[in-house]
Design an enzyme around this catalytic site. Structure first.
Site, PDB file in Angstrom:
ATOM      1  N   LYS A 268       0.847  -1.198   0.000  1.00 15.91           N
ATOM      2  CA  LYS A 268       0.000   0.000   0.000  1.00 15.91           C
ATOM      3  C   LYS A 268       0.880   1.244   0.000  1.00 15.91           C
ATOM      4  O   LYS A 268       1.687   1.450   0.897  1.00 15.91           O
ATOM      5  CB  LYS A 268      -0.913   0.010   1.225  1.00 15.91           C
ATOM      6  CG  LYS A 268      -1.710   1.315   1.400  1.00 15.91           C
ATOM      7  CD  LYS A 268      -2.649   1.262   2.605  1.00 15.91           C
ATOM      8  CE  LYS A 268      -3.316   2.613   2.838  1.00 15.91           C
ATOM      9  NZ  LYS A 268      -4.189   2.626   4.040  1.00 15.91           N
ATOM     10  N   LYS A 280     -10.278  12.849   7.944  1.00 14.99           N
ATOM     11  CA  LYS A 280      -9.837  12.435   9.284  1.00 14.99           C
ATOM     12  C   LYS A 280      -9.802  13.648  10.210  1.00 14.99           C
ATOM     13  O   LYS A 280      -9.594  14.768   9.754  1.00 14.99           O
ATOM     14  CB  LYS A 280      -8.412  11.846   9.203  1.00 14.99           C
ATOM     15  CG  LYS A 280      -8.330  10.462   8.597  1.00 14.99           C
ATOM     16  CD  LYS A 280      -6.892   9.972   8.602  1.00 14.99           C
ATOM     17  CE  LYS A 280      -6.770   8.611   7.937  1.00 14.99           C
ATOM     18  NZ  LYS A 280      -7.464   7.542   8.664  1.00 14.99           N
ATOM     19  N   ASP A 291       1.500   6.194   5.635  1.00  8.27           N
ATOM     20  CA  ASP A 291       0.528   5.285   5.032  1.00  8.27           C
ATOM     21  C   ASP A 291       1.046   4.623   3.748  1.00  8.27           C
ATOM     22  O   ASP A 291       0.332   3.871   3.094  1.00  8.27           O
ATOM     23  CB  ASP A 291      -0.791   6.031   4.767  1.00  8.27           C
ATOM     24  CG  ASP A 291      -2.007   5.144   4.942  1.00  8.27           C
ATOM     25  OD1 ASP A 291      -1.888   4.090   5.583  1.00  8.27           O
ATOM     26  OD2 ASP A 291      -3.082   5.509   4.417  1.00  8.27           O
ATOM     27  N   ASP A 350     -12.260   7.114   3.418  1.00 10.09           N
ATOM     28  CA  ASP A 350     -11.079   6.865   4.246  1.00 10.09           C
ATOM     29  C   ASP A 350     -10.690   5.383   4.243  1.00 10.09           C
ATOM     30  O   ASP A 350      -9.618   5.021   4.706  1.00 10.09           O
ATOM     31  CB  ASP A 350     -11.340   7.358   5.678  1.00 10.09           C
ATOM     32  CG  ASP A 350     -10.052   7.516   6.479  1.00 10.09           C
ATOM     33  OD1 ASP A 350      -8.973   7.468   5.866  1.00 10.09           O
ATOM     34  OD2 ASP A 350     -10.147   7.696   7.711  1.00 10.09           O
ATOM     35  N   GLU A 352      -9.495   3.677   1.903  1.00  8.52           N
ATOM     36  CA  GLU A 352      -8.926   3.763   0.553  1.00  8.52           C
ATOM     37  C   GLU A 352      -7.872   2.698   0.277  1.00  8.52           C
ATOM     38  O   GLU A 352      -7.621   2.348  -0.871  1.00  8.52           O
ATOM     39  CB  GLU A 352      -8.327   5.162   0.319  1.00  8.52           C
ATOM     40  CG  GLU A 352      -6.888   5.358   0.812  1.00  8.52           C
ATOM     41  CD  GLU A 352      -6.714   5.226   2.322  1.00  8.52           C
ATOM     42  OE1 GLU A 352      -7.730   5.279   3.040  1.00  8.52           O
ATOM     43  OE2 GLU A 352      -5.573   5.032   2.778  1.00  8.52           O
ATOM     44  N   ARG A 354      -7.792  -0.513   0.778  1.00 10.09           N
ATOM     45  CA  ARG A 354      -8.336  -1.705   0.126  1.00 10.09           C
ATOM     46  C   ARG A 354      -8.698  -1.423  -1.335  1.00 10.09           C
ATOM     47  O   ARG A 354      -8.648  -2.312  -2.182  1.00 10.09           O
ATOM     48  CB  ARG A 354      -9.556  -2.211   0.922  1.00 10.09           C
ATOM     49  CG  ARG A 354     -10.661  -1.213   1.051  1.00 10.09           C
ATOM     50  CD  ARG A 354     -11.627  -1.516   2.181  1.00 10.09           C
ATOM     51  NE  ARG A 354     -11.110  -1.124   3.499  1.00 10.09           N
ATOM     52  CZ  ARG A 354     -11.771  -1.282   4.638  1.00 10.09           C
ATOM     53  NH1 ARG A 354     -12.967  -1.846   4.649  1.00 10.09           N
ATOM     54  NH2 ARG A 354     -11.238  -0.893   5.775  1.00 10.09           N
TER      55      ARG A 354
HETATM   56  N1  BES Z   1      -4.430   4.438   6.794  1.00 12.69           N
HETATM   57  C1  BES Z   1      -5.594   4.160   7.550  1.00 12.69           C
HETATM   58  C2  BES Z   1      -5.370   3.113   8.631  1.00 12.69           C
HETATM   59  C3  BES Z   1      -4.488   3.525   9.780  1.00 12.69           C
HETATM   60  C4  BES Z   1      -5.049   4.062  10.912  1.00 12.69           C
HETATM   61  C5  BES Z   1      -3.148   3.303   9.738  1.00 12.69           C
HETATM   62  C6  BES Z   1      -4.254   4.392  11.980  1.00 12.69           C
HETATM   63  C7  BES Z   1      -2.340   3.641  10.807  1.00 12.69           C
HETATM   64  C8  BES Z   1      -2.897   4.177  11.933  1.00 12.69           C
HETATM   65  C9  BES Z   1      -6.690   3.647   6.640  1.00 12.69           C
HETATM   66  O1  BES Z   1      -6.688   4.115   5.351  1.00 12.69           O
HETATM   67  C10 BES Z   1      -7.976   4.073   7.247  1.00 12.69           C
HETATM   68  O2  BES Z   1      -8.226   5.231   7.317  1.00 12.69           O
HETATM   69  N2  BES Z   1      -8.765   3.106   7.700  1.00 12.69           N
HETATM   70  C11 BES Z   1      -9.992   3.392   8.327  1.00 12.69           C
HETATM   71  C12 BES Z   1     -11.007   2.393   7.834  1.00 12.69           C
HETATM   72  C13 BES Z   1     -12.420   2.713   8.216  1.00 12.69           C
HETATM   73  C14 BES Z   1     -12.890   3.954   7.501  1.00 12.69           C
HETATM   74  C15 BES Z   1     -13.293   1.556   7.859  1.00 12.69           C
HETATM   75  C16 BES Z   1      -9.797   3.265   9.827  1.00 12.69           C
HETATM   76  O3  BES Z   1      -9.023   2.426  10.259  1.00 12.69           O
HETATM   77  O4  BES Z   1     -10.406   4.049  10.556  1.00 12.69           O
HETATM   78 ZN    ZN Z   2      -4.917   4.738   4.626  1.00 13.92          ZN
HETATM   79 MN    MN Z   3      -7.742   5.961   5.171  1.00 10.38          MN
END
Ligand code: BES
Ligand code: ZN
Ligand code: MN
Length: 494
Positions: A268, A280, A291, A350, A352, A354
């Site tokens: 990723k 966010k 990320d 958010d 993204e 996947r």
């Molecule tokens: N990059 C984030 C995941 C992440 C969160 C990595 C904290 C490192 C620390 C990912 O893209 C994301 O935002 N995931 C969301 C998914 C949700 C919207 C289903 C998340 O984890 O809140």
């Molecule tokens: Zn992310």
């Molecule tokens: Mn995200």
């Protein structure tokens, strides 16, 4: 840093500093005993005076060890002999290094490897030493205009090994450790850069630089137009909100004869994740520069592969882009068509990671991979589930899952098996498309993996969620270089 293996006893080793252990209650290690004899009982006297107790983490520097070949002796407390395991070995060595770095020593030799370490052999100890020393020497490519940290003068580091077979095992450990450290450095440098330096284009150029450096690596960089031709509607939907061009970086490492089916590594590469329109909250958002850790890990692993000249074939697929809000950004409710043909309702922009990974997985099929492993800072939920010490390990093939878990165990870079399955995927149902990109709050790391699983029919696939392990926040904020050690160990075992 240059590493070497030595069989000389500490009293006969020409070095600026011999590092020797002392256990609980002042019990001398074999190396400390040997030195003590040659030093006329000096260490024993220090034990009697109560200056050396051998508590874990204690250190005492004899800065003027006259009468022996080593200039200095560093006594390191190892705690209870019965509890001396790999973790303690690494920690003791880190503590010792911090002391050595404050002296003028240009080289040092560790004798800690001569002790019985519960869960290790000469190979593992030498490799762990190289990783520990190599990573301790790592400096963030910072942008500070003053207060440059003084570099330690330490330039050579030795690891003691006794018998002839220990020596060759230790030498192998040193070589592998050096490859792993080189890979971790590539990953950490890339991930530590701010997002205005490390863009998708920067990642692509870093991959091309690797290919220039190593004849065994080839790189192709696909543009957004190329990706449109490939019908990567899911990947491209994430980059709509930014003016920074997205890249699909394809790496090939050829270490084996033609015909050997490759292992595919997919990383990723979101160089900054604002969340997009599903923005966010501000606190800690800077950490979303990390990320792209999965992408950096793939490049780092390629660096290690090429350094070690491993006899296998590996392909890397890195979808790289920014996730930004903007006038053209993807909106919640938008529906896109992935390269696989399956349609996705994007309920949360958010989620993204996947969306870019699914098209990369589909793209990887053209290489007929015998295994596909994706590495991603995919979910905050994984951090909630497993904390910061374990990566989440998911997959559809038990042998692959077992092999990766074992590799993580051996490499001190552990991953923990997590479930996937139909029942967890239920929340991804959509009234408007084949499925949605998010389910409910519960089991978020699992539902993310279930989303990816929809693109892995007929593939042997595993997924490492490294959101909690790829970097540390707080005052020590930095990329960790994980899971390069796990992946290199896995590839070494192939
Ligand atoms: N990059 C984030 C995941 C992440 C969160 C990595 C904290 C490192 C620390 C990912 O893209 C994301 O935002 N995931 C969301 C998914 C949700 C919207 C289903 C998340 O984890 O809140
Ligand atoms: Zn992310
Ligand atoms: Mn995200």
């Amino acid at each position: 840093m240059q590493f070497f293996v030595t069989s000389a006893a500490p009293s006969r080793q020409r070095t600026d500093c011999a590092i020797v252990g002392v256990f609980d209650k002042g019990t001398l290690s074999t190396a400390a005993e040997e030195l003590d004899r040659k030093l006329g009982g000096r260490i024993t006297r220090l034990v009697k005076r109560g200056d050396v107790r051998g508590r874990f983490g204690d250190t005492l520097l004899l800065a003027d060890a006259s009468g022996v070949a080593c200039e200095r002796v560093l006594l390191v407390g190892l705690g209870a002999r019965a509890g001396f395991a790999r973790k303690q070995y690494r920690r003791a060595l880190s503590g010792a290094l911090a002391v050595v770095a404050r002296t003028g020593a240009k080289d040092a030799v560790s004798y800690l490897s001569l002790e019985t370490v519960k869960d290790a052999d000469s190979y593992t100890l030498a490799r762990a030493a190289v990783e520990t020393v190599g990573n301790a020497q790592y400096r963030i490519p910072d942008h500070k205009t003053s207060n440059k940290r003084a570099k330690s003068s330490l330039a050579r580091f030795g690891i003691a090994a006794e018998s002839r077979s220990d020596r060759s095992a230790a030498e192998r450990g040193v070589t592998h450790g050096e490859g792993i450290v080189a890979g971790m450095r590539v990953m950490r440098d890339l991930a530590n850069h701010p997002a205005n330096v490390c863009t998708p284009t920067y990642l692509a150029n870093a991959a091309k630089a690797l290919a220039r450096e190593h004849g065994s690596i080839r790189v192709r960089v696909l543009s957004e137009d190329d990706c449109r031709r490939l019908k990567m509607g899911s990947f491209l939907s994430v980059t709509e909100g930014t003016t920074e061009p997205a890249k699909l970086i394809v790496l090939e490492y050829n270490g084996a004869a033609r015909g050997g089916d490759p292992i595919a590594l997919i990383g990723k590469g979101v160089t900054f994740d604002t969340g997009g329109i599903s923005l966010k909250p501000p606190p800690g958002m800077d950490e979303m520069k990390f990320d792209m850790s999965g992408a950096a890990c793939v490049l780092g692993t390629f660096k290690a592969l090429a350094t070690l000249e491993l006899p296998i074939n590996v392909v890397g697929v890195v979808p790289a882009c920014e996730n930004m809000p903007g006038g053209r950004a993807t909106k919640p409710g938008d529906i896109v068509k992935s390269m696989s043909g399956q349609t996705i309702e994007i309920l949360n922009t958010d989620a993204e990671g996947r969306l870019i990974l699914c098209d990369a997985i589909t793209y990887a099929r053209r290489f007929k991979p015998r295994a596909v492993i994706d590495i991603a800072t995919l979910t905050g939920a994984c951090v909630v589930a497993l904390g910061n010490h374990l990566s989440g390990l998911f997959g559809n093939d038990q042998d692959l899952i077992d092999a990766l878990r074992d590799a993580g165990q051996r490499a001190d870079d552990r991953a923990w098996p997590m479930p996937i399955g139909e029942e967890f995927a239920e929340g991804l149902k959509s009234n408007f498309a084949d499925f949605a990109n998010v389910a409910g709050r519960e089991g978020g790391a699992i539902t993310a993996a279930c989303f990816l699983a929809k693109f892995t029919d007929g593939l042997k696939w595993a997924h490492l969620d490294v959101a909690g392990t790829a970097y540390v926040g707080g005052s020590a904020k930095s990329s960790t270089g994980r899971p390069v050690p796990l992946l290199v160990d896995y590839l070494l075992s192939q």
